[in-house]
Design a protein around this motif. Sequence first.
Motif, PDB file in Angstrom:
ATOM      1  N   ALA A 187       0.852  -1.207   0.000  1.00 40.88           N
ATOM      2  CA  ALA A 187       0.000   0.000   0.000  1.00 40.88           C
ATOM      3  C   ALA A 187       0.887   1.256   0.000  1.00 40.88           C
ATOM      4  CB  ALA A 187      -0.916  -0.008   1.222  1.00 40.88           C
ATOM      5  N   ILE A 188       1.947   1.224   0.812  1.00 45.62           N
ATOM      6  CA  ILE A 188       2.872   2.373   0.838  1.00 45.62           C
ATOM      7  C   ILE A 188       3.514   2.525  -0.548  1.00 45.62           C
ATOM      8  CG2 ILE A 188       5.049   3.220   1.838  1.00 45.62           C
ATOM      9  CD1 ILE A 188       4.113   1.924   4.523  1.00 45.62           C
ATOM     10  N   LYS A 189       3.834   1.387  -1.159  1.00 45.02           N
ATOM     11  CA  LYS A 189       4.388   1.427  -2.524  1.00 45.02           C
ATOM     12  C   LYS A 189       3.434   2.170  -3.466  1.00 45.02           C
ATOM     13  CE  LYS A 189       3.685  -1.852  -5.454  1.00 45.02           C
ATOM     14  NZ  LYS A 189       3.554  -3.224  -5.997  1.00 45.02           N
ATOM     15  N   ALA A 190       2.146   1.817  -3.409  1.00 42.97           N
ATOM     16  CA  ALA A 190       1.164   2.478  -4.289  1.00 42.97           C
ATOM     17  C   ALA A 190       1.118   3.975  -4.000  1.00 42.97           C
ATOM     18  CB  ALA A 190      -0.217   1.843  -4.090  1.00 42.97           C
ATOM     19  N   GLY A 191       1.222   4.331  -2.709  1.00 46.86           N
ATOM     20  CA  GLY A 191       1.215   5.743  -2.332  1.00 46.86           C
ATOM     21  C   GLY A 191       2.405   6.485  -2.914  1.00 46.86           C
ATOM     22  N   ILE A 192       3.574   5.853  -2.836  1.00 51.49           N
ATOM     23  CA  ILE A 192       4.791   6.499  -3.366  1.00 51.49           C
ATOM     24  C   ILE A 192       4.670   6.657  -4.889  1.00 51.49           C
ATOM     25  CG2 ILE A 192       7.283   6.228  -3.716  1.00 51.49           C
ATOM     26  CD1 ILE A 192       7.343   4.664  -1.053  1.00 51.49           C
ATOM     27  N   ILE A 193       4.133   5.632  -5.539  1.00 54.64           N
ATOM     28  CA  ILE A 193       4.058   5.676  -7.011  1.00 54.64           C
ATOM     29  C   ILE A 193       3.091   6.759  -7.482  1.00 54.64           C
ATOM     30  CG2 ILE A 193       3.351   4.390  -9.095  1.00 54.64           C
ATOM     31  CD1 ILE A 193       4.196   1.825  -7.647  1.00 54.64           C
ATOM     32  N   ALA A 194       1.913   6.826  -6.853  1.00 53.51           N
ATOM     33  CA  ALA A 194       0.920   7.703  -7.474  1.00 53.51           C
ATOM     34  C   ALA A 194      -0.108   8.342  -6.555  1.00 53.51           C
ATOM     35  CB  ALA A 194       0.182   6.914  -8.566  1.00 53.51           C
ATOM     36  N   ASP A 195      -0.119   8.041  -5.266  1.00 59.79           N
ATOM     37  CA  ASP A 195      -1.180   8.638  -4.457  1.00 59.79           C
ATOM     38  C   ASP A 195      -0.678   9.029  -3.066  1.00 59.79           C
ATOM     39  OD1 ASP A 195      -3.399   9.400  -3.087  1.00 59.79           O
ATOM     40  OD2 ASP A 195      -4.615   7.639  -3.552  1.00 59.79           O
ATOM     41  N   GLN A 197      -1.909  10.667  -0.869  1.00 62.12           N
ATOM     42  CA  GLN A 197      -2.927  10.609   0.197  1.00 62.12           C
ATOM     43  C   GLN A 197      -2.815   9.319   1.011  1.00 62.12           C
ATOM     44  OE1 GLN A 197      -6.925  11.146  -1.296  1.00 62.12           O
ATOM     45  NE2 GLN A 197      -7.420  12.192   0.610  1.00 62.12           N
ATOM     46  N   ILE A 198      -2.410   8.237   0.347  1.00 59.16           N
ATOM     47  CA  ILE A 198      -2.240   6.961   1.075  1.00 59.16           C
ATOM     48  C   ILE A 198      -1.169   7.159   2.149  1.00 59.16           C
ATOM     49  CG2 ILE A 198      -1.476   4.544   0.902  1.00 59.16           C
ATOM     50  CD1 ILE A 198      -2.546   4.469  -1.941  1.00 59.16           C
ATOM     51  N   LEU A 199      -0.101   7.868   1.794  1.00 60.07           N
ATOM     52  CA  LEU A 199       0.984   8.087   2.739  1.00 60.07           C
ATOM     53  C   LEU A 199       0.507   8.954   3.903  1.00 60.07           C
ATOM     54  CD1 LEU A 199       3.877   8.757   0.180  1.00 60.07           C
ATOM     55  CD2 LEU A 199       3.163   6.589   1.198  1.00 60.07           C
ATOM     56  N   THR A 200      -0.315   9.953   3.583  1.00 59.62           N
ATOM     57  CA  THR A 200      -0.846  10.815   4.644  1.00 59.62           C
ATOM     58  C   THR A 200      -1.723   9.997   5.588  1.00 59.62           C
ATOM     59  OG1 THR A 200      -0.898  12.557   2.995  1.00 59.62           O
ATOM     60  CG2 THR A 200      -2.082  12.997   5.039  1.00 59.62           C
ATOM     61  N   MET A 201      -2.569   9.127   5.002  1.00 59.78           N
ATOM     62  CA  MET A 201      -3.471   8.329   5.850  1.00 59.78           C
ATOM     63  C   MET A 201      -2.668   7.444   6.806  1.00 59.78           C
ATOM     64  SD  MET A 201      -6.247   7.273   2.966  1.00 59.78           S
ATOM     65  CE  MET A 201      -7.388   6.277   3.865  1.00 59.78           C
ATOM     66  N   ILE A 202      -1.605   6.845   6.276  1.00 62.39           N
ATOM     67  CA  ILE A 202      -0.811   5.941   7.113  1.00 62.39           C
ATOM     68  C   ILE A 202       0.001   6.761   8.118  1.00 62.39           C
ATOM     69  CG2 ILE A 202       1.071   4.228   7.110  1.00 62.39           C
ATOM     70  CD1 ILE A 202      -0.013   3.388   4.298  1.00 62.39           C
ATOM     71  N   GLU A 218     -10.134   1.375   3.345  1.00 55.95           N
ATOM     72  CA  GLU A 218      -9.989   2.630   2.558  1.00 55.95           C
ATOM     73  C   GLU A 218      -8.616   2.690   1.890  1.00 55.95           C
ATOM     74  OE1 GLU A 218     -10.784   6.752   4.007  1.00 55.95           O
ATOM     75  OE2 GLU A 218     -11.878   5.643   5.542  1.00 55.95           O
ATOM     76  N   ILE A 219      -7.600   2.292   2.646  1.00 54.46           N
ATOM     77  CA  ILE A 219      -6.237   2.298   2.092  1.00 54.46           C
ATOM     78  C   ILE A 219      -6.148   1.299   0.940  1.00 54.46           C
ATOM     79  CG2 ILE A 219      -3.832   1.643   2.621  1.00 54.46           C
ATOM     80  CD1 ILE A 219      -4.320   2.812   5.472  1.00 54.46           C
ATOM     81  N   ALA A 220      -6.737   0.123   1.151  1.00 55.02           N
ATOM     82  CA  ALA A 220      -6.716  -0.903   0.085  1.00 55.02           C
ATOM     83  C   ALA A 220      -7.383  -0.380  -1.180  1.00 55.02           C
ATOM     84  CB  ALA A 220      -7.397  -2.181   0.574  1.00 55.02           C
ATOM     85  N   ALA A 221      -8.516   0.304  -1.011  1.00 53.79           N
ATOM     86  CA  ALA A 221      -9.250   0.808  -2.189  1.00 53.79           C
ATOM     87  C   ALA A 221      -8.398   1.823  -2.954  1.00 53.79           C
ATOM     88  CB  ALA A 221     -10.570   1.429  -1.755  1.00 53.79           C
ATOM     89  N   LYS A 222      -7.696   2.668  -2.222  1.00 54.47           N
ATOM     90  CA  LYS A 222      -6.846   3.662  -2.887  1.00 54.47           C
ATOM     91  C   LYS A 222      -5.690   2.980  -3.621  1.00 54.47           C
ATOM     92  CE  LYS A 222      -7.706   7.848  -0.288  1.00 54.47           C
ATOM     93  NZ  LYS A 222      -8.151   8.532  -1.511  1.00 54.47           N
ATOM     94  N   ALA A 223      -5.121   1.952  -2.969  1.00 55.91           N
ATOM     95  CA  ALA A 223      -4.012   1.235  -3.616  1.00 55.91           C
ATOM     96  C   ALA A 223      -4.515   0.515  -4.874  1.00 55.91           C
ATOM     97  CB  ALA A 223      -3.403   0.235  -2.636  1.00 55.91           C
ATOM     98  N   VAL A 224      -5.714  -0.046  -4.804  1.00 56.64           N
ATOM     99  CA  VAL A 224      -6.271  -0.724  -5.982  1.00 56.64           C
ATOM    100  C   VAL A 224      -6.495   0.284  -7.116  1.00 56.64           C
ATOM    101  CG1 VAL A 224      -8.342  -1.902  -6.865  1.00 56.64           C
ATOM    102  CG2 VAL A 224      -7.267  -2.694  -4.747  1.00 56.64           C
TER     103      VAL A 224
END
Length: 358
Positions: A187-195, A197-202, A218-224
């Motif tokens: 999930a952190i990987k997805a945040g670094i690549i493109a979102d 907000q995932i990083l902020t949530m975590i 919610e985090i999973a949905a953003k990563a997906v």
Amino acid sequence: MIKLTVNASRKYDVVMERGALGKAGEYIGKANGRKICIITDDNVDKLYGQSEHALWGSLTSAGFDVYKYVFPSGEDHKNMSTVTGMLEFLAEHSFTRSDLLLALGGGITGDITGFTAATYLRGIEFIQVPTSFLAVVDSSVGGKTGVNLSSGKNLAGAFWQPSLVLFDPDVLDTLSDELKLDGMAEAIKAGIIADPQILTMIGSSAGELLDDNDLLTEIAAKAVKVKRTIVEEDERESGKRALLNLGHTAAHAIEKCSDYGISHGHAVAMGMAMISAAAAAEGLCEKAFHEEIVSILKQAGFALTCPYNTKELTRAALHDKKRRGDSITLVIPEAAGSCRLKKIPVGELEAFFEKGLI
Ligand SMILES: NC(=O)c1ccc[n+]([C@@H]2O[C@H](COP(=O)([O-])OP(=O)(O)OC[C@H]3O[C@@H](n4cnc5c(N)ncnc54)[C@H](O)[C@@H]3O)[C@@H](O)[C@H]2O)c1
């Protein structure tokens, strides 16, 4: 309820809803006398695969003729002999091309079931019901299926998309924190690549992150969503999909050096810290972004000090059977939500790792 649609070579929904296991029959749709085979490992079978559990009841109520195939859990069983066992089982029970498979479990179950679905009768439908955090965040979406060979991980496989992904957040209640962290790394990987907000949530969750199923969903949905965008553009990894390999060159080497004692997610966390440190040292990544990555990974609970030296890592990375030619492609994090691919000659890999050791 969260519903996302993936427009790959097959169009399918990813549904995340509490109690979804008990509604699987409704979501799959008309049974029309079809057979369905639940494929699961022996751990998940005991928890969610028994005939008295909600999933089974929902499938029979919808009119499906329900079968089950259980295999032993663990990476050692993600191999061709497990696939052969499944194929023989389906043939013995006269499954036809209009019947379907349902992968109930983590990434291993999803990868093996998908590969079996891709090959049985040259391809039948399958449904992903991810039960690990890693599987819902990452492996159940995107259509990469496969098994390990004795020469290496995931060396045999197929691109074969599911026809539905159905996630019930309640299954996270039985998952250990260590296993949740494996998914958190992706999930952190997805945040670094493109979102970002995932990083902020975590980053802004105060300690209880792993116990909060709603937040994890919610985090999973953003990563997906991040993975969906990339897969829709490059389903068969001829270019952009390689971005999803952020941190994976070092991670695969770390896993191999540890003889797979360090799990994939924990190795990816170390790998992302390394690549961002090396990129920052070379002026390719903003220093503040590298520090943010390290701080979020630490806050999530990852140990980031790599126990291997650069010689060991380089040897392991360069013996990767999937590597071709004289260069290696790394995914460079540049700034929040922005990564790019960079090819380097294999001879420069060790020096790159050296800059990344933190
Ligand atoms: N296809 C892809 O795109 C992709 C992406 C990433 C990883 N993968 C693959 O995924 C695999 C790793 O996935 P994983 O970490 O989910 O491993 P896994 O499937 O082995 O699951 C981890 C463990 O958790 C148990 N488990 C699963 N759900 C549970 C639950 N709800 N409660 C209690 N126990 C539960 C399993 O029985 C297993 O022992 C690797 O083989 C990797 O190659 C594939």
